[in-house]
Design an enzyme around this catalytic site. Structure first.
Site, PDB file in Angstrom:
ATOM      1  N   CYS A  50       6.299   8.524  -4.296  1.00  0.00           N
ATOM      2  CA  CYS A  50       6.007   9.483  -3.218  1.00  0.00           C
ATOM      3  C   CYS A  50       7.258  10.267  -2.819  1.00  0.00           C
ATOM      4  O   CYS A  50       7.158  11.365  -2.298  1.00  0.00           O
ATOM      5  CB  CYS A  50       5.467   8.783  -1.974  1.00  0.00           C
ATOM      6  SG  CYS A  50       4.706   7.202  -2.271  1.00  0.00           S
ATOM      7  N   GLU A 446      -0.255  -3.159   7.179  1.00  0.00           N
ATOM      8  CA  GLU A 446      -1.531  -2.685   6.623  1.00  0.00           C
ATOM      9  C   GLU A 446      -2.187  -3.796   5.824  1.00  0.00           C
ATOM     10  O   GLU A 446      -1.505  -4.609   5.212  1.00  0.00           O
ATOM     11  CB  GLU A 446      -1.282  -1.510   5.675  1.00  0.00           C
ATOM     12  CG  GLU A 446      -1.015  -0.228   6.403  1.00  0.00           C
ATOM     13  CD  GLU A 446      -0.826   0.935   5.459  1.00  0.00           C
ATOM     14  OE1 GLU A 446      -0.795   0.731   4.232  1.00  0.00           O
ATOM     15  OE2 GLU A 446      -0.701   2.056   5.963  1.00  0.00           O
ATOM     16  N   SER A 472      -4.671   0.457   5.272  1.00  0.00           N
ATOM     17  CA  SER A 472      -4.202   1.555   4.451  1.00  0.00           C
ATOM     18  C   SER A 472      -5.329   2.561   4.377  1.00  0.00           C
ATOM     19  O   SER A 472      -6.512   2.207   4.494  1.00  0.00           O
ATOM     20  CB  SER A 472      -3.911   1.027   3.062  1.00  0.00           C
ATOM     21  OG  SER A 472      -4.073   2.059   2.131  1.00  0.00           O
TER      22      SER A 472
HETATM   23 FE1  FES Z   1       3.467   6.618  -0.510  1.00  0.00          FE
HETATM   24 FE2  FES Z   1       0.888   6.027  -0.903  1.00  0.00          FE
HETATM   25  S1  FES Z   1       1.772   7.918  -0.378  1.00  0.00           S
HETATM   26  S2  FES Z   1       2.586   4.635  -0.877  1.00  0.00           S
END
Ligand code: FES
Length: 558
Positions: A50, A446, A472
């Site tokens: 990410c 989460e 999540s």
């Molecule tokens: Fe970073 Fe899913 S957007 S872990």
């Protein structure tokens, strides 16, 4: 007007020779010192798809900023990958990272006198963290989202990060070969970009685009695309307009703009995390957003997007049929958005959308309103003796709107995985995972690993899950989180016992354990707050300062 409203304090004041000497050390000229300075903040780091490309995007933004006769200077914050920290004690730090990011940006912007800010976040907590800082600092600001990852592939099937989590459930159930287990894990994430479904990162990027704080298409431009690169360059032009017009976050992040953002979350079937993040972002600009605002908008907004986790498609598919601006254009036409809200283009939403093409003909990602997947949004706020101050359920409609079953209680996330593996979770159970709240966790982990393991073990449609932790955006099923007050504060969730009958009614918006008030009072009187193992460091500071999930888990409540 002078664009260097803040930086001139150090660049144009002769009593600031040390500041100027340091800026000359960067290679800036006397002419440069007269220009406005833009802090470009990247959450880039190597260890996570990410965020791994964000420093490159920051360089493109810098190029765009300098092209506009402004000085662009890059700085970094931390970032935490939820995908990597999930399922162990590392997860405690994820939500904490949101506030560390907000604090660190506020600190640099305050100390370095930048006139404006462009943030380039990638993962879930990066975005609300950046927006909270923009709200607090209130200088012209834009968010450029890092963008989504391309889908992975294994044996012809499309994969995403949730495929990797669900492979664990299949392994527990013995329905996946060792070769396929490894194949899914090695191919789920093919390179840079945020998790591709309508999970938390894409929920937040879409909400922030609807809020007006990112350029049109920012939320759906894929991470590795020419469009994302162009957006970075264009951010330079846009920040110049904001500086010239002196348009600040508090001019854009208004109550009506937050209503637009909540509407977008409801239409897209976004993550429950959006509730606490939007409340926290609103807090940063002095707007009191409450759980009721989410329920009110959810009640009148249809769920239109067939996106993962509960639907079929990924963000890239949405991009290919017109992207978030095409969705917004449709919603504006149907009267679901306030078109007069200002955005970072310097124009209103309606003005931005005037030239945007409609959703592609024949596309199947966004349903028309008369064919809505569900007439109301998927986020429901429930109250009852389990959650007297509210909790958040995500009900896509596929799992039904009512669940009654017997409680099976686990103290923390690791215990549930053990329980599933040991066959302790059975159809008809309501799985309780507690002491996972903002203070009790601490850090409000989460529950992606438990929900994925439940799904993978084939229990998905037969059990419900209640927690004072979070979910999540990748979680699906009959799940209820953000229970407030949390177990660590002696909330109702702490008083549930194995075998209690639990009733969750998402139509009446109630969540109760079926015991008498006398029994509840007796259990309450016997409850003792457990001693926290946290004795120092950031988690201790967090425990001491964090507000409840219903209040956005902010750490600067006055
Ligand atoms: Fe970073 Fe899913 S957007 S872990």
């Amino acid at each position: 007007m002078e664009l260097n409203k803040y930086s001139r304090t150090i660049t144009q004041d002769e009593t600031q020779p040390a500041s100027q000497a340091m800026l000359y050390a960067l290679g800036l000229t006397e002419e440069d010192l007269k220009k406005a300075q833009v802090g470009i903040v990247s959450m880039g780091y190597d260890g996570n798809p990410c965020n791994m490309h964000l420093n490159d995007l920051a360089q493109d933004i810098k190029t765009g900023v300098w092209k506009e006769d402004l000085v662009g200077l890059i700085f970094n914050t931390i970032g935490v990958s939820d995908g990597i920290s999930n399922g162990n004690d590392g997860m405690r730090f994820s939500l904490v990272s949101r506030d560390v990011i907000a604090d660190s940006i506020e600190t640099v912007m305050g100390a370095q006198w930048y006139d404006g800010m462009i943030a380039v976040p990638g993962c879930d907590k990066n975005m609300p963290g950046a927006l909270m800082a923009m709200g607090r600092v209130n200088r012209p600001s834009i968010m450029v989202y890092g963008g989504s990852i391309h889908p992975g592939k294994w044996k012809g099937e499309d994969l995403n990060i949730v495929s990797a989590f669900e492979a664990l459930g299949k392994k527990i159930k013995n329905t996946i070969t060792p070769e396929d287990f490894k194949g899914v894990i090695q191919n789920a994430c093919p390179g840079a970009g945020a998790c591709g479904g309508m999970y938390t990162a894409n929920t937040m990027s879409s909400a922030i685009e609807a809020l007006g704080m990112s350029l049109p298409y920012s939320s759906s431009n894929p991470a590795l695309s020419p469009e994302k690169k162009q957006e970075c360059i264009d951010a330079g032009k846009a920040i110049r307009i904001l500086l010239e017009k002196d348009i600040k976050p508090r001019d854009i992040m208004t109550r009506k703009a937050f209503e637009n953002a909540i509407t977008m979350v409801a239409v897209l079937g976004g993550s429950t995390n959006a509730v606490m993040h939007l409340i926290a972002m609103a807090h940063s600009v002095g707007i009191e957003l409450t759980l009721k605002d989410f329920q009110d908008i959810s009640d009148k907004t249809p769920l239109l997007a067939d996106l993962k986790p509960s639907g079929k498609y990924l963000m890239e598919d949405l991009h290919n049929v017109g992207g978030v601006p095409a969705v917004m254009k449709y919603l504006l036409k149907e009267g679901f958005l306030h078109g007069d809200c200002l955005t970072v283009t310097g124009k209103t939403i309606a003005e931005n959308l005037a030239s945007v093409p409609d959703l592609n003909d024949g596309q199947e990602v966004i349903f028309e309103i008369h064919k809505a997947l569900k007439p109301t949004g998927n986020i429901q706020i429930l109250y009852g003796n389990i959650a007297s101050e509210g909790c958040v359920a995500k009900i896509s409609g596929k799992e039904g709107e009512f669940f009654e079953g017997t409680a099976v209680v686990f103290e923390g996330e690791k215990e549930v995985i053990r329980g599933i593996q040991a066959g302790e979770v059975k159809p008809g159970n309501v799985v309780i995972i507690r002491y996972c709240g903002p203070k009790g966790g601490p850090g409000m982990s989460e529950m992606l690993k438990p929900t994925s393991a439940i799904m993978g073990a084939g229990l998905g449609s037969t059990v419900a899950l209640i927690t004072d932790g979070r979910f999540s955006g990748g979680s699906h099923g009959f799940v209820v989180g953000h229970v407030t007050p949390e177990a660590y504060e002696g909330g109702g969730i702490a008083l549930i016992e194995n075998g209690d009958v639990i009733t969750i009614d998402a139509v009446k918006n109630t969540i109760n354990m079926q015991i008498s008030d006398e029994e509840l009072a007796k259990r309450k009187a016997n409850w003792k707050q457990p001693e926290s193992p946290i004795k120092q460091g950031v988690l201790l500071k967090y425990m001491r300062s964090v507000s409840s999930a219903s209040e956005g888990c902010v750490t600067d409540k006055y």
